[in-house]
Motif scaffolding. Sequence first.
Motif, PDB file in Angstrom:
ATOM      1  N   TYR A   1      -5.764  65.908  34.465  1.00 26.90           N
ATOM      2  CA  TYR A   1      -4.306  66.015  34.545  1.00 26.90           C
ATOM      3  C   TYR A   1      -3.727  64.888  33.678  1.00 26.90           C
ATOM      4  O   TYR A   1      -3.820  63.708  34.034  1.00 26.90           O
ATOM      5  N   ARG A   2      -3.137  65.259  32.551  1.00 28.52           N
ATOM      6  CA  ARG A   2      -2.706  64.264  31.574  1.00 28.52           C
ATOM      7  C   ARG A   2      -1.205  64.001  31.646  1.00 28.52           C
ATOM      8  O   ARG A   2      -0.413  64.869  32.006  1.00 28.52           O
ATOM      9  N   THR A   3      -0.868  62.761  31.266  1.00 29.65           N
ATOM     10  CA  THR A   3       0.534  62.385  31.111  1.00 29.65           C
ATOM     11  C   THR A   3       0.613  61.420  29.932  1.00 29.65           C
ATOM     12  O   THR A   3      -0.334  61.325  29.148  1.00 29.65           O
TER      13      THR A   3
ATOM     14  N   ALA B   1       2.463  68.524  33.196  1.00 29.84           N
ATOM     15  CA  ALA B   1       2.937  67.378  33.973  1.00 29.84           C
ATOM     16  C   ALA B   1       4.454  67.439  34.117  1.00 29.84           C
ATOM     17  O   ALA B   1       5.170  67.695  33.155  1.00 29.84           O
TER      18      ALA B   1
ATOM     19  N   SER C   1      -4.370  59.497  32.597  1.00 27.19           N
ATOM     20  CA  SER C   1      -4.812  60.751  33.212  1.00 27.19           C
ATOM     21  C   SER C   1      -5.197  60.545  34.667  1.00 27.19           C
ATOM     22  O   SER C   1      -5.485  59.424  35.108  1.00 27.19           O
TER      23      SER C   1
ATOM     24  N   ARG D   1      -2.422  74.105  37.230  1.00 24.95           N
ATOM     25  CA  ARG D   1      -1.787  73.937  35.911  1.00 24.95           C
ATOM     26  C   ARG D   1      -1.884  72.474  35.484  1.00 24.95           C
ATOM     27  O   ARG D   1      -0.869  71.758  35.408  1.00 24.95           O
ATOM     28  N   PRO D   2      -3.099  71.990  35.210  1.00 27.19           N
ATOM     29  CA  PRO D   2      -3.291  70.561  34.939  1.00 27.19           C
ATOM     30  C   PRO D   2      -2.616  70.059  33.675  1.00 27.19           C
ATOM     31  O   PRO D   2      -2.379  68.851  33.539  1.00 27.19           O
ATOM     32  N   GLN D   3      -2.315  70.931  32.732  1.00 25.37           N
ATOM     33  CA  GLN D   3      -1.709  70.487  31.476  1.00 25.37           C
ATOM     34  C   GLN D   3      -0.193  70.353  31.569  1.00 25.37           C
ATOM     35  O   GLN D   3       0.445  69.863  30.636  1.00 25.37           O
TER      36      GLN D   3
ATOM     37  N   LYS E   1      -8.073  62.538  37.129  1.00 25.42           N
ATOM     38  CA  LYS E   1      -9.198  63.457  37.012  1.00 25.42           C
ATOM     39  C   LYS E   1      -9.742  63.798  38.396  1.00 25.42           C
ATOM     40  O   LYS E   1      -9.652  62.997  39.314  1.00 25.42           O
TER      41      LYS E   1
ATOM     42  N   TYR F   1     -10.207  62.338  43.517  1.00 27.96           N
ATOM     43  CA  TYR F   1      -9.285  62.161  42.396  1.00 27.96           C
ATOM     44  C   TYR F   1      -9.320  60.697  41.948  1.00 27.96           C
ATOM     45  O   TYR F   1      -9.398  59.787  42.775  1.00 27.96           O
TER      46      TYR F   1
ATOM     47  N   TRP G   1       1.638  67.373  39.244  1.00 31.44           N
ATOM     48  CA  TRP G   1       0.981  68.544  38.663  1.00 31.44           C
ATOM     49  C   TRP G   1       0.662  69.534  39.771  1.00 31.44           C
ATOM     50  O   TRP G   1       0.341  69.140  40.902  1.00 31.44           O
TER      51      TRP G   1
ATOM     52  N   GLU H   1     -11.273  68.821  36.515  1.00 30.97           N
ATOM     53  CA  GLU H   1      -9.960  69.018  35.901  1.00 30.97           C
ATOM     54  C   GLU H   1      -9.461  67.677  35.376  1.00 30.97           C
ATOM     55  O   GLU H   1      -9.782  66.617  35.927  1.00 30.97           O
TER      56      GLU H   1
END
Length: 459
Positions: A168-170, A206, A445, A202-204, A447, A438, A198, A166
């Motif tokens: 997880y972006r910011t 943030a 991001s 729901r990784p998208q 990951k 992680y 996050w 996954e």
Amino acid sequence: MNMRNRFIDLYAELGLTPNATAEEIRAAYKNLIKETHPDKFPNLSARERERLERRAQRLNEAKNILLDEQKRRQYDELYKQHLAEAVAFATKAGYDGTSYSEYVSRMEDIQAWNEKFGTRSRVRPLVFVLLFVMAVISLFWRFVNPEEFGKASPPPETPTLTLADEIYRTTAVTQSIALLEQGKMLAAVASHRGIVGWFPNRPQEATLLYADSTAVSLAAFGNWLALGTMKGQLHFFEFKDNLLKLTRTIDAHQSVITCVNFSHDGKLLVTSSWDKTAKIWNTETGELVRTRMGIAFPIYAAVFTSDDRHIAFTNDQQVMVWNWRDGQLKNIGLHRRRLLTMSTYGDWVLSAGEDRIVKLTHITTGSVRTIEPEPMTITCVAFSPKGNIFATANADGFVRVYAAQSCRKLEVIAAHAHQSGKGKATCVRFSDDGRTLYSSGADSSVKSWDMAQYLSLPS
């Protein structure tokens, strides 16, 4: 005791703070004095027996002074004076972070040396020459590893993992990862923004959980979160109903809080700072439990050992272990350059930093395991919950995973590397079950990487 000529931290001798009550002082004395009775150690050598006798004398001295109201008032005034002088004088005198009581007892000797070789001394030019030569040697040793002369460059690494489970972006550089409520919420510090979170599924999406442009270091225990800031403030939060609630703010340090870590039972929190102190806090009340002063360098990392009785922390190139209950401090390891990160498991301390080498040092035996130097500065290390593997984050953007027993490299993960060469991995953290690793980085991001296959490796 002439307290002014021979200052001893009596509270540290008893494993107490200056706020201790008379009842606490009596109880601590009774428990500790039993450990110095000669009948309990019939086979001691003369030297060890002498050491026990000195320990008993200090304990009796502490009891007699701290249980006498007038003597304690006089001592407390002197105590405050010495603590106020400690940090400034430690840096000036080149204090190496051994024992605070020993340091204070050497103050007059250091001052006498300064007077002897001061501005009026005829040998002053020679002293400057010697200092210059020592500085050159020190710089050479710090930035050049003689053992690597003549060695062939290691072959280029081939990444074993490139696709994360996954992402997880910011919108900012991410660092200092924390997992709330056994992974129900993933949180990280987003530089100049605050705490971003996050939901794993729901990784998208943030969410800015707490806005603070000075946020630096993060740690979680259950549904509790601690945040250290550039201003030296320590914030405590409770995670409830998918929201962070600020419960307490403490002006904890005089400079950047570089690291925060909970004890294994969650009752205590240790913080470290550029102000050259490490502090322990009661997480329920927010009260200061203990302060480690007299360190000559900024402390970049501090972490509890498995028994929560000791704290491992950095002192420039040194790996220090502090028994915060009785004040004892020892140096268990040395790197060639500045240390930046630490992790612990059992009796092992994992340390790394600017010399690109990870060392695993046993607290009791002093035995050491090492890995081959990584390409660039190691920014973060982390043991898995089982202690059978550990991970490193590197300034080259890669994350590497090793077997703890053999130090064999298991994975080379192109986690946050960039073709421009500007990628950087900032933090690594394992999930509570050890199945997921992680990582965070300068590519804005966090990951996740599957580590389930290594659960069966021996610890």
